[in-house]
Design an enzyme around this catalytic site. Structure first.
Site, PDB file in Angstrom:
ATOM      1  N   HIS A   1      -7.015  10.390   7.700  1.00 18.72           N
ATOM      2  CA  HIS A   1      -6.434  11.284   8.696  1.00 18.72           C
ATOM      3  C   HIS A   1      -6.153  10.525  10.001  1.00 18.72           C
ATOM      4  O   HIS A   1      -6.748   9.473  10.255  1.00 18.72           O
ATOM      5  CB  HIS A   1      -7.373  12.456   8.966  1.00 18.72           C
ATOM      6  CG  HIS A   1      -7.628  13.286   7.743  1.00 18.72           C
ATOM      7  ND1 HIS A   1      -8.208  14.518   7.783  1.00 18.72           N
ATOM      8  CD2 HIS A   1      -7.347  13.056   6.430  1.00 18.72           C
ATOM      9  CE1 HIS A   1      -8.288  15.012   6.557  1.00 18.72           C
ATOM     10  NE2 HIS A   1      -7.774  14.129   5.717  1.00 18.72           N
TER      11      HIS A   1
ATOM     12  N   GLU B   1      -6.994  11.099  13.048  1.00 18.22           N
ATOM     13  CA  GLU B   1      -8.183  10.898  13.898  1.00 18.22           C
ATOM     14  C   GLU B   1      -9.064   9.790  13.324  1.00 18.22           C
ATOM     15  O   GLU B   1      -9.668   9.007  14.059  1.00 18.22           O
ATOM     16  CB  GLU B   1      -9.038  12.177  13.950  1.00 18.22           C
ATOM     17  CG  GLU B   1      -8.342  13.411  14.449  1.00 18.22           C
ATOM     18  CD  GLU B   1      -7.713  14.219  13.314  1.00 18.22           C
ATOM     19  OE1 GLU B   1      -7.067  13.612  12.440  1.00 18.22           O
ATOM     20  OE2 GLU B   1      -7.862  15.438  13.312  1.00 18.22           O
TER      21      GLU B   1
ATOM     22  N   CYS C   1      -9.546  18.801  11.026  1.00 11.78           N
ATOM     23  CA  CYS C   1     -10.046  19.469   9.819  1.00 11.78           C
ATOM     24  C   CYS C   1     -11.573  19.310   9.724  1.00 11.78           C
ATOM     25  O   CYS C   1     -12.180  18.612  10.547  1.00 11.78           O
ATOM     26  CB  CYS C   1      -9.382  18.872   8.586  1.00 11.78           C
ATOM     27  SG  CYS C   1      -9.967  17.222   8.250  1.00 11.78           S
TER      28      CYS C   1
HETATM   29  N1  LIG Z   1      -6.121  16.942  12.122  1.00 11.82           N
HETATM   30  C1  LIG Z   1      -5.517  16.513  11.020  1.00 11.82           C
HETATM   31  C2  LIG Z   1      -5.143  17.437  10.029  1.00 11.82           C
HETATM   32  C3  LIG Z   1      -4.499  16.952   8.902  1.00 11.82           C
HETATM   33  N2  LIG Z   1      -4.238  15.629   8.767  1.00 11.82           N
HETATM   34  C4  LIG Z   1      -3.471  15.134   7.610  1.00 11.82           C
HETATM   35  C5  LIG Z   1      -4.226  14.769   6.406  1.00 11.82           C
HETATM   36  C6  LIG Z   1      -3.220  15.054   5.319  1.00 11.82           C
HETATM   37  O1  LIG Z   1      -2.302  13.985   5.242  1.00 11.82           O
HETATM   38  C7  LIG Z   1      -2.453  16.249   5.838  1.00 11.82           C
HETATM   39  C8  LIG Z   1      -2.977  17.565   5.305  1.00 11.82           C
HETATM   40  O2  LIG Z   1      -2.285  18.589   5.935  1.00 11.82           O
HETATM   41  P1  LIG Z   1      -2.331  20.128   5.466  1.00 11.82           P
HETATM   42  O3  LIG Z   1      -3.691  20.690   5.604  1.00 11.82           O
HETATM   43  O4  LIG Z   1      -1.228  20.832   6.208  1.00 11.82           O
HETATM   44  O5  LIG Z   1      -2.028  20.090   3.921  1.00 11.82           O
HETATM   45  P2  LIG Z   1      -0.641  20.013   3.201  1.00 11.82           P
HETATM   46  O6  LIG Z   1       0.069  18.784   3.676  1.00 11.82           O
HETATM   47  O7  LIG Z   1      -0.903  20.080   1.742  1.00 11.82           O
HETATM   48  O8  LIG Z   1       0.179  21.309   3.675  1.00 11.82           O
HETATM   49  P3  LIG Z   1      -0.096  22.901   3.417  1.00 11.82           P
HETATM   50  O9  LIG Z   1      -0.263  23.447   4.801  1.00 11.82           O
HETATM   51  O10 LIG Z   1       1.120  23.394   2.715  1.00 11.82           O
HETATM   52  O11 LIG Z   1      -1.320  23.064   2.584  1.00 11.82           O
HETATM   53  O12 LIG Z   1      -2.555  16.178   7.249  1.00 11.82           O
HETATM   54  C9  LIG Z   1      -4.609  14.737   9.745  1.00 11.82           C
HETATM   55  O13 LIG Z   1      -4.340  13.546   9.630  1.00 11.82           O
HETATM   56  N3  LIG Z   1      -5.275  15.192  10.841  1.00 11.82           N
END
Ligand SMILES: Nc1ccn([C@H]2C[C@H](O)[C@@H](COP(=O)(O)OP(=O)(O)OP(=O)(O)O)O2)c(=O)n1
Length: 469
Positions: free
Chosen positions: A374, A376, A402
């Protein structure tokens, strides 16, 4: 390949995160990412330095210091010091083998010290240099001196081991359109839309037009003839011939448009800004001034365009605030850069090494979540300074942290989070966003209307009028 379209990236990007990836969405090249960040650093908010009115020498300059293709410094010139001098003060002999990206060609006083420190490469934006060669500006001092300095710079360049050059690369196909579409869908615009149903894409475009005008005035040279004259004085006569000249100007304009688009995706519309989350509003907190918070979140938004997850790009940047004012020589005041990142597969991996599927894919084994790092996590891992408990450290993230990242941020000693919160409370099989809201001991600043003040909508009205609505 035209002359300024260096193949530097192919030479230098080995060992970085999956550079070979041929994803479904366009990404920024590292060179363009560093260039955009250097331009953005030139705009770092400062009370002392009035960007609009300043017409005297030297011109404000932004700087990105890169070591092994990772950012180790973000600076901008101050009232007293040039960006290159700040780099020498802050990094000293650690500048050896670094690549420096300037938003203007540095003057001879800076260049001699940087070359002396053993930097590898100096890239600069091919517009008006730090010691302006535009007649109406340099006449305030002496145009002769400015030309003399340009000559000295050329001599230093030809006698130095460092490669002094213009590294601009053509943008990936559809990049401008992609940045526009994703900016309109980002957390910050979505949040405004949710609270202000009147907000339309037309208002976003009105903000963008305003910003484009402002940035063009700083970063581009409107007259083609003046631009050519300046390029010649900087030893870039090769770029004055067509088709190179036309493509150069087009390339520069597109990069400025990207900057204006990204900056408009976090608009101070109707009193929106970063304020403490509802449950924390009783706390007396020393928060950042809004302009700086916005500036840093826009850095994170720019970084997100280098992400490897083709569904969502996330960017994060960590800054700290120094306690002792004595060391504040940077144009960033007491703030100093600690680290940054975007979501990507582990360093050194290739595109085909890991699955790229999301939770729509039934087979959990071939989903991306267990492999992707991620934004962060990358920012914390590749930070260039230690996080000091006695200093205020802040992370700016374009998306809600997250459940995997929240304890990391807290454990690392980061005291403030500035983030989007559209995903708050979302629970999914492989990634959830439940812990952010419950996080204690770290201040959470989310994008919302100022909870303290009744918003007076003069600005909104003026934007609506501007927009003709
Ligand atoms: N604070 C964050 C939150 C998420 N991510 C990154 C990790 C993953 O690469 C992606 C995950 O994002 P989503 O939870 O939106 O998951 P999806 O990409 O599957 O999208 P969806 O919202 O359709 O589930 O974002 C990140 O780097 N930092």
């Amino acid at each position: 390949m035209s002359k300024w379209q260096s193949n530097a990236e192919s030479r230098c990007s080995t060992g970085t995160q999956t550079d070979s990836m041929q994803g479904q969405v366009p990404r920024l090249s590292k060179v363009n990412l560093f260039t955009l960040l250097s331009l953005w650093m030139e705009m770092f908010p400062s009370e002392k330095y009035d960007l609009i009115k300043r017409k005297s020498q030297p011109k404000r300059t932004g700087l990105v210091v890169v070591l092994n293709m990772k950012i180790v410094g973000l600076h901008c010139s101050s009232e007293e010091l040039h960006a290159g001098q700040i780099a020498v003060i802050k990094h000293g002999s650690k500048l050896k083998d670094c690549d420096l990206y300037f938003s203007r060609k540095p003057c001879s006083a800076c260049l001699k010290m940087i070359v002396n420190a053993g930097v590898n490469r100096i890239s600069y934006w091919p517009s008006d240099p730090e010691i302006s060669l535009q007649k109406e500006i340099s006449e305030h001092t002496s145009n002769g001196d400015a030309k003399l300095d340009a000559k000295a710079v050329e001599r230093l360049k030809s006698n130095s081991r460092a490669h002094v050059c213009v590294l601009l690369q053509p943008l990936a196909c559809n990049m401008v359109q992609f940045v526009e579409e994703t900016s309109l869908k980002c957390d910050f615009i979505q949040k405004i839309e949710r609270k202000q149903p009147d907000f339309s894409s037309r208002i976003f475009y009105a903000y963008r037009q305003e910003k484009m005008k402002e940035y063009e005035a700083h970063l581009l040279i409107s007259s083609e003839e003046t631009h050519k004259e300046i390029l010649r004085l900087m030893g870039l006569e090769n770029l004055c011939e067509n088709p190179y000249f036309i493509s150069l100007r087009q390339n520069m304009k597109e990069l400025v448009l990207i900057l204006a688009t990204v900056a408009s995706s976090v608009p101070s519309h109707c009193g929106f800004g970063f304020y403490l989350s509802e449950s924390q509003q009783i706390k007396k907190q020393q928060s950042l001034i809004q302009e700086i918070a916005l500036h840093c979140i826009i850095q994170a938004r720019i970084l997100a365009y280098r992400a490897e997850d083709h569904k969502i790009g996330v960017g994060a940047v960590i800054w700290a605030e120094r306690k002792s004012v004595a060391a504040d020589c940077d144009g960033t005041g007491s703030m100093y850069f600690l680290g940054c990142g975007y979501n990507a597969f582990p360093v050194g991996s290739e595109y085909a090494d890991f699955p790229h599927m999301d939770d729509k894919q039934k087979d959990r084994e071939i989903r991306k979540f267990r492999y992707i790092i991620h934004a962060e996590q990358n920012a914390i891992t590749f930070r260039c300074h230690e996080i000091k408990p006695e200093e205020k450290t802040m992370i700016f993230v374009t998306k809600c942290p997250c459940d995997e990242c929240v304890p990391l941020i807290k454990g690392a000693g980061i005291q403030q989070i500035y983030a989007g919160d559209m995903d708050i409370g979302k629970k999914k099989a492989d990634i959830s966003y439940m812990k952010f809201e419950e996080l204690t001991g770290v201040s959470r600043y989310t994008w919302q209307q100022n909870p303290q003040n009744e918003y007076n909508d003069t600005r909104a009205n003026s934007m609506n009028q501007h927009d003709g609505t």
